[in-house]
Scaffold this motif. Structure first.
Motif, PDB file in Angstrom:
ATOM      1  N   GLU A 100       0.828  -1.203   0.000  1.00 28.12           N
ATOM      2  CA  GLU A 100       0.000   0.000   0.000  1.00 28.12           C
ATOM      3  C   GLU A 100       0.866   1.258   0.000  1.00 28.12           C
ATOM      4  OE1 GLU A 100      -3.648   2.196   2.437  1.00 28.12           O
ATOM      5  OE2 GLU A 100      -3.102   0.125   2.917  1.00 28.12           O
ATOM      6  N   VAL A 101       2.005   1.207   0.702  1.00 29.69           N
ATOM      7  CA  VAL A 101       2.933   2.344   0.670  1.00 29.69           C
ATOM      8  C   VAL A 101       3.350   2.623  -0.766  1.00 29.69           C
ATOM      9  CG1 VAL A 101       5.223   3.160   1.348  1.00 29.69           C
ATOM     10  CG2 VAL A 101       3.782   1.980   3.021  1.00 29.69           C
ATOM     11  N   MET A 102       3.705   1.574  -1.505  1.00 20.31           N
ATOM     12  CA  MET A 102       4.140   1.760  -2.891  1.00 20.31           C
ATOM     13  C   MET A 102       3.006   2.330  -3.741  1.00 20.31           C
ATOM     14  SD  MET A 102       6.639  -1.509  -3.612  1.00 20.31           S
ATOM     15  CE  MET A 102       7.202  -0.775  -5.148  1.00 20.31           C
ATOM     16  N   GLN A 103       1.809   1.819  -3.561  1.00 17.66           N
ATOM     17  CA  GLN A 103       0.668   2.318  -4.335  1.00 17.66           C
ATOM     18  C   GLN A 103       0.417   3.788  -4.038  1.00 17.66           C
ATOM     19  OE1 GLN A 103      -2.596  -0.260  -3.346  1.00 17.66           O
ATOM     20  NE2 GLN A 103      -1.679  -2.068  -4.311  1.00 17.66           N
ATOM     21  N   ARG A 104       0.458   4.152  -2.771  1.00 19.78           N
ATOM     22  CA  ARG A 104       0.193   5.544  -2.390  1.00 19.78           C
ATOM     23  C   ARG A 104       1.263   6.490  -2.968  1.00 19.78           C
ATOM     24  NH1 ARG A 104      -2.921   7.094   2.089  1.00 19.78           N
ATOM     25  NH2 ARG A 104      -4.412   5.502   2.750  1.00 19.78           N
ATOM     26  N   LEU A 105       2.529   6.079  -2.872  1.00 18.36           N
ATOM     27  CA  LEU A 105       3.599   6.943  -3.354  1.00 18.36           C
ATOM     28  C   LEU A 105       3.572   7.055  -4.880  1.00 18.36           C
ATOM     29  CD1 LEU A 105       6.522   5.822  -1.000  1.00 18.36           C
ATOM     30  CD2 LEU A 105       5.133   7.905  -0.851  1.00 18.36           C
ATOM     31  N   GLU A 106       3.377   5.931  -5.546  1.00 18.01           N
ATOM     32  CA  GLU A 106       3.306   5.979  -7.008  1.00 18.01           C
ATOM     33  C   GLU A 106       2.106   6.796  -7.463  1.00 18.01           C
ATOM     34  OE1 GLU A 106       3.267   1.825  -7.827  1.00 18.01           O
ATOM     35  OE2 GLU A 106       5.473   1.634  -7.854  1.00 18.01           O
ATOM     36  N   GLY A 107       1.002   6.719  -6.701  1.00 19.46           N
ATOM     37  CA  GLY A 107      -0.172   7.529  -7.023  1.00 19.46           C
ATOM     38  C   GLY A 107       0.076   9.020  -6.892  1.00 19.46           C
ATOM     39  N   ALA A 108       1.082   9.378  -6.093  1.00 25.75           N
ATOM     40  CA  ALA A 108       1.454  10.788  -5.922  1.00 25.75           C
ATOM     41  C   ALA A 108       2.626  11.171  -6.825  1.00 25.75           C
ATOM     42  CB  ALA A 108       1.810  11.051  -4.464  1.00 25.75           C
ATOM     43  N   ASP A 109       2.925  10.295  -7.806  1.00 28.89           N
ATOM     44  CA  ASP A 109       4.030  10.521  -8.760  1.00 28.89           C
ATOM     45  C   ASP A 109       5.386  10.617  -8.062  1.00 28.89           C
ATOM     46  OD1 ASP A 109       2.416  10.497 -11.052  1.00 28.89           O
ATOM     47  OD2 ASP A 109       1.886  12.606 -10.757  1.00 28.89           O
ATOM     48  N   ILE A 110       5.534   9.842  -6.988  1.00 28.81           N
ATOM     49  CA  ILE A 110       6.819   9.764  -6.290  1.00 28.81           C
ATOM     50  C   ILE A 110       7.476   8.446  -6.650  1.00 28.81           C
ATOM     51  CG2 ILE A 110       7.953   9.616  -4.029  1.00 28.81           C
ATOM     52  CD1 ILE A 110       5.651  11.347  -2.928  1.00 28.81           C
TER      53      ILE A 110
END
Length: 399
Positions: free
Chosen positions: A57-67
């Protein structure tokens, strides 16, 4: 106490990272060294975060924020976010299920105190709300920071049993942050369980030892480690810190940066074979092994010919040998100053082809003669090209 409003808290991209991990609802905190060092007023270079979200979920959240995010340690619950070119480790809260002194089996948790209890020392278990700066201190870390005291969380023997490397970390953190003698309970446990270091990989021991030696002045701590038998199970060659103390004093006096490999050489006997054996045991890099062997080959005569020393062993090798040389500080300082002002040339201004043109028959004799010429050239303190050719003609005439 609150976290100081330090520059690192405003790195470009930090706000976006915190928002992606729901900092508004307290789902992420700054943890570990960044919190500790900020409270001490020390510059922060590495920032770690902890969160209640599992790694996927951390990866999904960060990728969703273009990080950009890299799965650097998924089996340990850690991913690395990249903001403005800087890595930020984000680790899911954890609890230990099982440990064997080297590795831990973990489960994810949502309990901040439970996660903090996994850490080794109280000063490393502090966390901070990234928005308000509120400090969370479950084990008295703030008081230990103020007292400059390095103290294990819980029973020292139990923490050492979880990871034997904590013995060396105890001394490293004391050398960096402590004052006076180390915490008695921690010191006693480290001494009692020193033999457990034998279960560790030599790479981990080398990494921690070099970190200790890279500190501004770890000499008092190293003396204590020798006295308490910490090195004996894995590095019995380290029996005295006298040369280390002298070396550190010279590095400071002569404005030379402290170097951990050079300092390791100071802890070893002046015997290249011993140094090579130690470097091999610690699995140091090839360059580090060569440097250690060169440094331990030091002799009093090194200060007499510093330029020749640098030509044969590099400027780095020569500076190591001069700083370690068993001569008085005045002689050492003069030799260093002379070398710094007059470094040797990189190579002799004569090649094998030129010898052949001067009548030497092509073959092994050319290399032999070049070495003879070079020896004279070095002995004469690197004269110019015209003199090198004279030396060559003289040697050719006697061949």
């Amino acid at each position: 106490m609150r976290l100081p409003d330090s520059e690192w808290r405003h790195w470009p991209g930090m706000d976006a990272l915190l928002a992606a991990l729901d900092a508004e609802r307290g789902k992420v905190r700054f943890v570990g060294g960044a919190v500790r060092d900020s409270l001490l007023g020390i510059a922060v270079e590495d920032v770690d975060c902890a969160t209640v979200f599992p790694p996927d979920e951390v990866m999904q959240r960060l990728e969703g924020a273009d990080i950009k995010v890299v799965p650097t340690g998924l089996k340990h619950g850690t991913v690395t976010a990249i903001i403005d070119g800087k890595p930020i480790e984000v680790t899911t809260l954890r609890r230990d299920v099982d440990t064997d002194g080297r590795h831990a089996t973990i489960e994810y948790s949502e309990d901040w105190e439970e996660d903090a209890a996994r850490r080794d020392f109280t000063i490393n278990a502090l966390s901070a709300d990234p928005l308000s700066g509120e400090i969370f201190d479950y084990f008295g870390g703030e008081a230990d920071l103020e007292a400059r005291r390095v103290r294990f969380i819980g029973l020292p023997a139990e923490r050492i049993a979880e990871d034997h490397l904590r013995i060396l970390r105890f001394f490293r953190f004391h050398a960096r942050f402590g004052a006076g003698l180390p915490n008695p309970a921690g010191l006693a446990a480290a001494e009692k369980h020193a033999k457990s270091l034998m279960a560790l990989s030599r790479e981990r021991i080398a990494d921690e030892l070099l970190k200790i030696l890279a500190l501004p002045d770890p000499s008092d701590t190293v003396v204590l480690m020798i006295e308490r038998g910490i090195f004996a199970p894995v590095l019995p060659e380290i029996a005295s810190a006298d040369a280390l103390a002298r070396l550190i004093r010279r590095e400071q006096s002569f404005d030379q940066p402290g170097d951990p490999v050079r300092r390791l050489a100071a802890l070893l006997p002046p015997e290249p074979d011993t140094a090579t054996a130690v470097a091999t045991r610690l699995k140091l890099s090839r360059a580090q092994r060569k440097r250690l062997a060169t440094a331990t080959a030091r002799i009093p005569g090194d200060t007499a010919e510093p330029r020749a020393l640098a030509y044969r062993h590099s400027m780095e090798g020569a500076i190591d040998r001069l700083l370690l040389c068993p001569t008085n500080d005045t002689v050492t300082g003069d030799a260093l100053a002379h070398l710094t002002a007059n470094p040797p040339p990189a190579h002799m201004p004569l090649k094998g082809g030129e010898l052949i043109a001067m009548g030497v028959e092509a073959g092994p004799e050319v290399a032999i003669m070049l070495r003879e010429i070079e020896d004279v050239w070095i002995a004469e303190d690197f004269p110019d090209e015209a003199r090198v050719r004279e030396i060559a003609r003289e040697i050719i005439s006697f061949a």
